[in-house]
Design a protein around this motif. Structure first.
Motif, PDB file in Angstrom:
ATOM      1  N   PRO A  49       0.847  -1.197   0.000  1.00  0.00           N
ATOM      2  CA  PRO A  49       0.000   0.000   0.000  1.00  0.00           C
ATOM      3  C   PRO A  49       0.884   1.249   0.000  1.00  0.00           C
ATOM      4  O   PRO A  49       1.910   1.287   0.685  1.00  0.00           O
ATOM      5  CB  PRO A  49      -0.771  -0.111   1.325  1.00  0.00           C
ATOM      6  N   LEU A  50       0.469   2.249  -0.762  1.00  0.00           N
ATOM      7  CA  LEU A  50       1.341   3.422  -0.918  1.00  0.00           C
ATOM      8  C   LEU A  50       1.510   4.229   0.368  1.00  0.00           C
ATOM      9  O   LEU A  50       2.512   4.926   0.531  1.00  0.00           O
ATOM     10  CB  LEU A  50       0.836   4.299  -2.067  1.00  0.00           C
ATOM     11  N   ARG A  76       6.855   5.494 -10.009  1.00  0.00           N
ATOM     12  CA  ARG A  76       5.833   6.451  -9.573  1.00  0.00           C
ATOM     13  C   ARG A  76       6.430   7.837  -9.382  1.00  0.00           C
ATOM     14  O   ARG A  76       7.094   8.107  -8.381  1.00  0.00           O
ATOM     15  CB  ARG A  76       5.205   6.000  -8.261  1.00  0.00           C
ATOM     16  N   ASP A  78       4.652  10.479  -8.832  1.00  0.00           N
ATOM     17  CA  ASP A  78       3.939  11.121  -7.722  1.00  0.00           C
ATOM     18  C   ASP A  78       4.611  10.803  -6.383  1.00  0.00           C
ATOM     19  O   ASP A  78       4.811  11.682  -5.540  1.00  0.00           O
ATOM     20  CB  ASP A  78       2.441  10.769  -7.721  1.00  0.00           C
ATOM     21  N   LEU A  82       6.538  13.318  -3.711  1.00  0.00           N
ATOM     22  CA  LEU A  82       6.175  13.385  -2.289  1.00  0.00           C
ATOM     23  C   LEU A  82       7.378  13.077  -1.396  1.00  0.00           C
ATOM     24  O   LEU A  82       7.470  13.580  -0.280  1.00  0.00           O
ATOM     25  CB  LEU A  82       5.027  12.418  -1.985  1.00  0.00           C
ATOM     26  N   LEU A  95       6.009   5.771 -17.345  1.00  0.00           N
ATOM     27  CA  LEU A  95       5.902   7.053 -18.055  1.00  0.00           C
ATOM     28  C   LEU A  95       7.167   7.306 -18.863  1.00  0.00           C
ATOM     29  O   LEU A  95       8.277   7.091 -18.376  1.00  0.00           O
ATOM     30  CB  LEU A  95       5.707   8.189 -17.047  1.00  0.00           C
ATOM     31  N   LEU A 103       6.986  16.847 -15.167  1.00  0.00           N
ATOM     32  CA  LEU A 103       6.582  16.857 -13.756  1.00  0.00           C
ATOM     33  C   LEU A 103       7.720  17.179 -12.801  1.00  0.00           C
ATOM     34  O   LEU A 103       7.485  17.665 -11.695  1.00  0.00           O
ATOM     35  CB  LEU A 103       5.986  15.494 -13.378  1.00  0.00           C
TER      36      LEU A 103
ATOM     37  N   ASP B  75      -5.976   6.410  -9.213  1.00  0.00           N
ATOM     38  CA  ASP B  75      -4.715   5.980  -8.596  1.00  0.00           C
ATOM     39  C   ASP B  75      -3.499   6.862  -8.872  1.00  0.00           C
ATOM     40  O   ASP B  75      -2.905   7.412  -7.952  1.00  0.00           O
ATOM     41  CB  ASP B  75      -4.426   4.510  -8.967  1.00  0.00           C
ATOM     42  N   ARG B  76      -3.110   6.995 -10.143  1.00  0.00           N
ATOM     43  CA  ARG B  76      -1.848   7.645 -10.488  1.00  0.00           C
ATOM     44  C   ARG B  76      -2.004   9.163 -10.543  1.00  0.00           C
ATOM     45  O   ARG B  76      -2.550   9.708 -11.515  1.00  0.00           O
ATOM     46  CB  ARG B  76      -1.360   7.153 -11.860  1.00  0.00           C
ATOM     47  N   VAL B  77      -1.469   9.836  -9.547  1.00  0.00           N
ATOM     48  CA  VAL B  77      -1.556  11.291  -9.527  1.00  0.00           C
ATOM     49  C   VAL B  77      -0.660  11.886 -10.604  1.00  0.00           C
ATOM     50  O   VAL B  77      -0.977  12.916 -11.199  1.00  0.00           O
ATOM     51  CB  VAL B  77      -1.193  11.845  -8.132  1.00  0.00           C
ATOM     52  N   ASP B  78       0.476  11.205 -10.885  1.00  0.00           N
ATOM     53  CA  ASP B  78       1.363  11.708 -11.939  1.00  0.00           C
ATOM     54  C   ASP B  78       0.649  11.723 -13.291  1.00  0.00           C
ATOM     55  O   ASP B  78       0.720  12.699 -14.043  1.00  0.00           O
ATOM     56  CB  ASP B  78       2.694  10.931 -11.984  1.00  0.00           C
ATOM     57  N   VAL B  79      -0.092  10.652 -13.568  1.00  0.00           N
ATOM     58  CA  VAL B  79      -0.849  10.587 -14.823  1.00  0.00           C
ATOM     59  C   VAL B  79      -1.966  11.639 -14.826  1.00  0.00           C
ATOM     60  O   VAL B  79      -2.193  12.321 -15.833  1.00  0.00           O
ATOM     61  CB  VAL B  79      -1.428   9.167 -15.036  1.00  0.00           C
ATOM     62  N   LEU B  81      -1.951  14.508 -13.361  1.00  0.00           N
ATOM     63  CA  LEU B  81      -1.331  15.812 -13.611  1.00  0.00           C
ATOM     64  C   LEU B  81      -0.992  15.973 -15.089  1.00  0.00           C
ATOM     65  O   LEU B  81      -1.248  17.024 -15.682  1.00  0.00           O
ATOM     66  CB  LEU B  81      -0.070  15.973 -12.760  1.00  0.00           C
ATOM     67  N   ASP B  93      -5.456   1.422  -0.911  1.00  0.00           N
ATOM     68  CA  ASP B  93      -4.031   1.077  -1.030  1.00  0.00           C
ATOM     69  C   ASP B  93      -3.248   2.085  -1.866  1.00  0.00           C
ATOM     70  O   ASP B  93      -2.051   1.927  -2.089  1.00  0.00           O
ATOM     71  CB  ASP B  93      -3.865  -0.323  -1.655  1.00  0.00           C
ATOM     72  N   ASP B  94      -3.957   3.117  -2.345  1.00  0.00           N
ATOM     73  CA  ASP B  94      -3.287   4.144  -3.152  1.00  0.00           C
ATOM     74  C   ASP B  94      -2.771   5.251  -2.224  1.00  0.00           C
ATOM     75  O   ASP B  94      -2.765   5.100  -1.009  1.00  0.00           O
ATOM     76  CB  ASP B  94      -4.261   4.701  -4.190  1.00  0.00           C
ATOM     77  N   LEU B  95      -2.319   6.337  -2.810  1.00  0.00           N
ATOM     78  CA  LEU B  95      -1.849   7.459  -1.996  1.00  0.00           C
ATOM     79  C   LEU B  95      -2.999   7.997  -1.145  1.00  0.00           C
ATOM     80  O   LEU B  95      -4.111   8.161  -1.641  1.00  0.00           O
ATOM     81  CB  LEU B  95      -1.314   8.582  -2.896  1.00  0.00           C
ATOM     82  N   PRO B  96      -2.739   8.283   0.123  1.00  0.00           N
ATOM     83  CA  PRO B  96      -3.785   8.887   0.957  1.00  0.00           C
ATOM     84  C   PRO B  96      -4.173  10.265   0.409  1.00  0.00           C
ATOM     85  O   PRO B  96      -3.339  10.976  -0.160  1.00  0.00           O
ATOM     86  CB  PRO B  96      -3.102   9.042   2.325  1.00  0.00           C
ATOM     87  N   GLU B  99      -1.994  13.216   1.081  1.00  0.00           N
ATOM     88  CA  GLU B  99      -0.765  13.291   0.281  1.00  0.00           C
ATOM     89  C   GLU B  99      -1.092  13.744  -1.144  1.00  0.00           C
ATOM     90  O   GLU B  99      -0.357  14.530  -1.741  1.00  0.00           O
ATOM     91  CB  GLU B  99      -0.070  11.920   0.238  1.00  0.00           C
TER      92      GLU B  99
END
Lengths: 216, 216
Positions: A49-50, A76, A78, A82, A95, A103, B75-79, B81, B93-96, B99
């Motif tokens: 889990p992240l 990742r 992201d 962080l 990516l 980014l 899920d993917r914050v980078d994607v 963005l 299980d992803d980024l809270p 965050e």
């Protein structure tokens, strides 16, 4: 960490997840590896889990900063942002480096995995700052590593590129000279350090072999 | 897309990957779903190479923008963005969410999956802008959906929260009223639209049922 600094610090490049191995926490393994001479640490965690990845990652990041060791996050961007990583490493299915740069530009260096001259050329065209070339030898630590390539691929890539090249995949103290003499700047390892009886000694041995192979 | 706009647009919330289904491209399915009345689109792709995800995602994003439909990335914050999404959706299980907010604050709204009142409370404490509650009914479209919860969970969460709630997991036109009458603002669906013989009609039917259940 400026451009010149990290480039000289990819000699013994530890790739590690967040899970315990060999009766040690990942953090303890990183601590021992750095004590033994590991130059760079990549956090590569595909399953946990992240929230846990961030938790352990922040400690790992602090440890690396304390010792002046580049801290790199796999895949990742992201998570890399962080954790305020020094670098981010992407594979062929992650990516593209050109997108990563949008980014992180100016904040992180970018590594790209390549298993052929074509992939290497593409990565460089997209602005890769270093290349991870492999998988050189058969490896059990990375299920999706693909078929092994030969150490000679490093020599072929070296002909058209002067970015740092880190060899990856089944590298040990014994076979390490084969990739170094092809022009690699360093070796990325998982199992040659993680889970070893003495990660510090394992890192120290790799450091010694890499140093002895590095052309001045 | 401002705060008020997207909140009113989660009624029929399509979740879709980038692969073809039912003899149609994902993009064509999105086009038909929007034509039928889908209010929001979430790109949820766990397997494809990210270069492909960006490629299809950019077209999907443009299509949503053209129709004023919120575009959300899973899920993917980078994607998210890179695609300039309106929102990002994270599972347990992803980024809270707390965050995620550091990376997207002011640029995107944040949705969080919850399958219990405790998860919902945590998500809200972390700043979730809406909740995806489920999996309500057994579903075949999401292998990691976990055990089904009951529609009553929506009512329980509604008691302590006024953020939009989207019910997810095995929702169809037939069972949709059950979750709406518990206080859901909308329904998230995959297979009720994707791969259906007529995605436009399927979306239109869901839209009609959701509208008829929405309390004024």
């Amino acid at each position: 960490m400026n451009n010149q600094t990290w480039k000289e610090k990819l000699g013994v490049y530890l790739v590690i997840g967040i899970e315990d191995a060999g009766g040690r926490t990942a953090l303890e393994t990183v601590r021992l590896a750095i004590a033994g001479g590991a130059d760079a640490v990549q956090l590569r965690e595909k399953h946990a889990p992240l929230s846990r990845v961030l938790e352990v990652g922040r400690e790992m990041r602090a440890l690396c900063r304390e010792h002046g060791v580049p801290f790199i996050v796999n895949d990742r961007v992201d998570v890399a942002l962080l954790l305020d990583a020094d670098g981010v490493h992407v594979g062929q299915d992650d990516l593209p480096a050109s997108e990563v740069r949008k980014l992180v530009d100016g904040r992180m260096f970018i590594g790209v995995s390549a298993s052929s001259t074509e992939e290497a050329r593409n990565a460089l065209a997209q602005g890769a700052d270093y290349l991870g070339v492999g998988s050189i030898y058969a490896t059990s630590s990375k299920a999706d590593a693909g078929d092994p390539v030969t150490p000679a691929l490093i020599g072929e890539i070296r002909k058209f590129s002067d970015v740092p090249i880190v060899a990856i995949g089944g590298i040990t103290g014994d076979n390490c000279p084969e990739v170094m003499k092809q022009g690699a700047n360093g070796v990325a390892v998982i199992s040659a350090i993680v889970g070893q009886p003495d990660p510090r000694q394992a890192a120290a041995r790799l450091r010694e072999v890499v140093a002895s192979c590095t052309l001045e």
